[in-house]
Enzyme design. Sequence first.
Site, mmCIF file in Angstrom:
data_model
loop_
_atom_site.group_PDB
_atom_site.id
_atom_site.type_symbol
_atom_site.label_atom_id
_atom_site.label_comp_id
_atom_site.label_asym_id
_atom_site.label_seq_id
_atom_site.Cartn_x
_atom_site.Cartn_y
_atom_site.Cartn_z
ATOM 1 N N GLY A 141 0.781 -1.240 0.000
ATOM 2 C CA GLY A 141 0.000 0.000 0.000
ATOM 3 C C GLY A 141 0.808 1.284 0.000
ATOM 4 O O GLY A 141 0.394 2.280 -0.586
ATOM 5 N N ASP A 165 0.110 3.342 4.010
ATOM 6 C CA ASP A 165 -0.840 4.104 3.202
ATOM 7 C C ASP A 165 -1.910 4.775 4.057
ATOM 8 O O ASP A 165 -2.234 5.940 3.867
ATOM 9 C CB ASP A 165 -1.479 3.214 2.119
ATOM 10 C CG ASP A 165 -2.049 1.897 2.648
ATOM 11 O OD1 ASP A 165 -1.985 1.642 3.868
ATOM 12 O OD2 ASP A 165 -2.571 1.116 1.830
ATOM 13 N N ASP A 222 -6.262 3.043 9.796
ATOM 14 C CA ASP A 222 -7.699 2.759 9.906
ATOM 15 C C ASP A 222 -7.983 2.288 11.331
ATOM 16 O O ASP A 222 -8.106 3.112 12.244
ATOM 17 C CB ASP A 222 -8.079 1.732 8.845
ATOM 18 C CG ASP A 222 -9.569 1.419 8.819
ATOM 19 O OD1 ASP A 222 -10.342 2.198 9.399
ATOM 20 O OD2 ASP A 222 -9.971 0.403 8.231
ATOM 21 N N LYS A 271 -7.988 7.870 8.923
ATOM 22 C CA LYS A 271 -9.451 7.900 9.038
ATOM 23 C C LYS A 271 -9.858 8.453 10.383
ATOM 24 O O LYS A 271 -9.322 8.033 11.419
ATOM 25 C CB LYS A 271 -10.034 6.495 8.871
ATOM 26 C CG LYS A 271 -10.060 6.031 7.440
ATOM 27 C CD LYS A 271 -10.870 4.765 7.289
ATOM 28 C CE LYS A 271 -10.697 4.233 5.877
ATOM 29 N NZ LYS A 271 -11.344 2.936 5.674
ATOM 30 N N PHE A 295 -14.338 3.735 2.420
ATOM 31 C CA PHE A 295 -13.308 2.932 1.776
ATOM 32 C C PHE A 295 -12.771 3.633 0.535
ATOM 33 O O PHE A 295 -13.515 3.936 -0.392
ATOM 34 C CB PHE A 295 -13.855 1.550 1.416
ATOM 35 C CG PHE A 295 -12.768 0.576 1.079
ATOM 36 C CD1 PHE A 295 -12.032 -0.036 2.087
ATOM 37 C CD2 PHE A 295 -12.441 0.299 -0.243
ATOM 38 C CE1 PHE A 295 -11.004 -0.916 1.788
ATOM 39 C CE2 PHE A 295 -11.419 -0.588 -0.554
ATOM 40 C CZ PHE A 295 -10.696 -1.188 0.466
ATOM 41 N N VAL A 296 -11.476 3.882 0.533
ATOM 42 C CA VAL A 296 -10.857 4.618 -0.574
ATOM 43 C C VAL A 296 -9.841 3.740 -1.314
ATOM 44 O O VAL A 296 -9.299 2.789 -0.751
ATOM 45 C CB VAL A 296 -10.164 5.898 -0.071
ATOM 46 C CG1 VAL A 296 -11.172 6.869 0.526
ATOM 47 C CG2 VAL A 296 -9.082 5.570 0.960
ATOM 48 N N ASP A 326 -5.520 -0.372 -2.587
ATOM 49 C CA ASP A 326 -6.204 -1.312 -3.454
ATOM 50 C C ASP A 326 -7.573 -1.720 -2.928
ATOM 51 O O ASP A 326 -7.896 -1.542 -1.754
ATOM 52 C CB ASP A 326 -5.375 -2.599 -3.570
ATOM 53 C CG ASP A 326 -5.432 -3.437 -2.282
ATOM 54 O OD1 ASP A 326 -5.145 -2.875 -1.213
ATOM 55 O OD2 ASP A 326 -5.779 -4.633 -2.351
ATOM 56 N N ARG A 340 -4.507 0.243 -7.473
ATOM 57 C CA ARG A 340 -3.330 0.875 -6.866
ATOM 58 C C ARG A 340 -2.701 1.909 -7.790
ATOM 59 O O ARG A 340 -2.047 2.839 -7.343
ATOM 60 C CB ARG A 340 -2.260 -0.185 -6.543
ATOM 61 C CG ARG A 340 -2.644 -1.147 -5.437
ATOM 62 C CD ARG A 340 -1.409 -1.915 -4.974
ATOM 63 N NE ARG A 340 -1.720 -3.128 -4.233
ATOM 64 C CZ ARG A 340 -1.986 -3.173 -2.930
ATOM 65 N NH1 ARG A 340 -1.998 -2.062 -2.222
ATOM 66 N NH2 ARG A 340 -2.252 -4.309 -2.331
HETATM 67 P P1 5GP Z 1 -5.783 -1.101 10.014
HETATM 68 O O1 5GP Z 1 -4.926 -2.233 10.498
HETATM 69 O O2 5GP Z 1 -5.345 0.268 10.503
HETATM 70 O O3 5GP Z 1 -7.250 -1.341 10.241
HETATM 71 O O4 5GP Z 1 -5.713 -1.106 8.456
HETATM 72 C C1 5GP Z 1 -4.596 -0.751 7.793
HETATM 73 C C2 5GP Z 1 -4.528 -1.409 6.451
HETATM 74 O O5 5GP Z 1 -5.829 -1.728 5.961
HETATM 75 C C3 5GP Z 1 -3.945 -0.419 5.508
HETATM 76 O O6 5GP Z 1 -2.551 -0.605 5.417
HETATM 77 C C4 5GP Z 1 -4.663 -0.719 4.234
HETATM 78 O O7 5GP Z 1 -3.956 -1.697 3.517
HETATM 79 C C5 5GP Z 1 -6.002 -1.284 4.637
HETATM 80 N N1 5GP Z 1 -7.074 -0.261 4.610
HETATM 81 C C6 5GP Z 1 -7.694 0.338 5.657
HETATM 82 N N2 5GP Z 1 -8.617 1.226 5.224
HETATM 83 C C7 5GP Z 1 -8.584 1.178 3.878
HETATM 84 C C8 5GP Z 1 -9.290 1.884 2.847
HETATM 85 O O8 5GP Z 1 -10.151 2.743 3.044
HETATM 86 N N3 5GP Z 1 -8.959 1.550 1.570
HETATM 87 C C9 5GP Z 1 -8.008 0.611 1.265
HETATM 88 N N4 5GP Z 1 -7.791 0.389 -0.029
HETATM 89 N N5 5GP Z 1 -7.320 -0.048 2.196
HETATM 90 C C10 5GP Z 1 -7.605 0.234 3.495
HETATM 91 MG MG MG Z 2 -4.012 -3.002 1.735
#
Ligand code: 5GP
Ligand code: MG
Length: 182
Positions: A43, A99, A102, A130, A151-152, A158, A164
């Site tokens: 990412g 990237d 979240d 976020k 979700f972006v 991706d 991507r």
């Molecule tokens: P976390 O562990 O903070 O929940 O998520 C982090 C990972 O989830 C990021 O590195 C990314 O790969 C994916 N992710 C979280 N939110 C999004 C989103 O809105 N879009 C995309 N494409 N990937 C996300």
């Molecule tokens: Mg990802």
Amino acid sequence: MLDDIDRILFHEQTILSRLDALADEITDAYRGEELTVVAVLNGSLIFAADLLRRIPLPLRLDCLRVASYHGGTESTGTVTFHQLNLPDVRGRHVLVLDDILDSGRTLHAICARLRGESPASVRVGVLLRKAKVRAEELDADFVGFEIGDEFVVGYGLDYAERYRNLPFVGVLRREVFEVAGG
Ligand code: 5GP
Ligand code: MG
């Protein structure tokens, strides 16, 4: 591919202008220090490539592959490390680049693993953060943009390994992942 985008949040030029400022922040924070960047693949690939070329400091670049999503749009809560050996960060100032922040689970797991290797410091930089309550107590030290809880894709991000290569960050149309059952 463009038909799947509901709306664009940040155009390429907006992203690159923001990276100019973010790179200045990072350069000021690490001036006089040897920096080790750990980019979280896949990412952060495009974000890291554009950001690092704006940081005129001596630095090392390592990459780490983890998975926390497994193709859907919701975090699974488990973070899988795809390599046995972590980068050598002992005594070094580490900047982890990802990237998006979240739930915080991915970066929390990565920072915990890296801290176990006795680095001098660990900080986090993300393109997107976020606005939401996070499952893990973790915040980023350097943030490109704040976004809502949607979700972006694009600019490295991706959905099921697609999008991507879009030069902008945009919101994916709901039908795309609802039809796919993600
Ligand atoms: P976390 O562990 O903070 O929940 O998520 C982090 C990972 O989830 C990021 O590195 C990314 O790969 C994916 N992710 C979280 N939110 C999004 C989103 O809105 N879009 C995309 N494409 N990937 C996300
Ligand atoms: Mg990802």
